[in-house]
Scaffold this motif. Structure first.
Motif: not given
Length: 301
Positions: A155-159, A164-166, A171-176
């Motif tokens: 569960l911790v790994w999935n969270v 991190s993926s979110t 970060l990729s969509a709104y870097p600034l």
């Protein structure tokens, strides 16, 4: 009932019949007896099974292998096969029950599913692979705990993976904007940590200052060497922690000394000790200070 092909070549089955079971002797389409002395014809007369008169042998062997296996596989069922043990050792443990490993006896044990291995011409036996060890109660509790911890870890790994993926997507969509948000969070965290450290320092300084007043007021007519007062407080508060002792000496004690320099009720002087000048304090006031009046006097400094 099945019609078995005769062991003597006679053809008593109209449809050709089925082969005689392993280790059996068939006549007139029936299984009549078993060539292995440790086995007999089953009640259904379609296979050779371990004879009842030797059941005590397999029962004792199973119990002994179970005890030996649990010594090496505590709280754990085998992933592939059970541990094997030398037959000579088993003979020494069960001298009145086991028999010498004749081909018939070995074949009978093999038909019962016992694991068999040979090493240096010695036979090794183990429990059948499908045999489930009767684990103690604490083993079941331990295995249940391991299952819960494994699920919690998943569960911790999935969270963590989701967070991190979110974060990476943002970060990729709104870097600034992501960078500014990250810096803001770090700044708030720094402020909270600094405020907590400051509160700890103020509280500890007040506590040390109170103890210093108590020491010099206990004997008002006696000069107290400053280093002795400091060390007495340090070892009283942190007798075993060198790290906390160092923190008190470097960060707390200077603030306490600064406070006493402005207190005219304490006479400050120097005394030569071991050829070196030492600062000494002496309480000269006719009244004693209270904890409430000194606790937070210098917190704003």
């Amino acid at each position: 009932p099945q019609c078995f092909v005769s062991s003597y070549g006679e053809d008593a089955c109209p449809d050709g019949g089925v082969p005689c079971p392993d280790g059996g002797v068939c006549e007139n389409g029936e299984l009549v007896w078993c060539s292995n002395k440790f086995r007999k014809v089953s009640s259904t007369k379609d296979e050779c099974v371990f004879s009842e008169q030797y059941k005590n042998v397999t029962a004792a062997l199973q119990n002994q292998l179970e005890l030996l296996t649990l010594q090496f596989q505590v709280c754990d069922q085998p992933s592939e096969q059970h541990i094997t043990f030398g037959y000579e050792m088993l003979l020494e443990l069960l001298p009145d029950i086991l028999v010498e490993p004749s081909p018939d006896f070995i074949e009978s044990l093999k038909s019962e599913g016992y694991v068999m291995e040979y090493a240096d011409s010695e036979l090794y036996l183990g429990l059948p692979n499908d045999y489930r060890l009767p684990l103690p109660l604490y083993c079941h509790a331990a295995n249940a705990l391991k299952w819960v911890l494994r699920k919690m870890g998943d569960l911790v790994w999935n969270v963590c993976y989701y967070v991190s993926s979110t974060a990476f997507s943002l970060l990729s969509a709104y870097p600034l904007g992501s960078m500014l948000g990250f810096l803001f969070v770090c700044f708030i965290s720094y402020l909270r940590k600094r405020r907590a450290q400051r509160a700890k320092l103020q509280l500890l300084t007040a506590n040390v200052r109170t103890k210093a007043y108590a020491i010099i007021q206990e004997k008002p007519n006696t000069p107290h060497v400053l280093l002795h007062v400091r060390d007495e407080i340090v070892y009283d508060l942190y007798p075993d922690s060198a790290k906390d002792q160092e923190y008190l000496i470097r960060n707390v004690w200077p603030a306490v000394v600064k406070h006493f320099k402005h207190d005219n009720r304490v006479r400050k002087a120097q005394k030569i000790m071991d050829g070196k000048p030492r600062d000494v304090w002496q309480w000269v006031s006719s009244t004693k200070t209270s904890t409430s009046t000194t606790r937070f006097a210098d917190d704003a400094e």
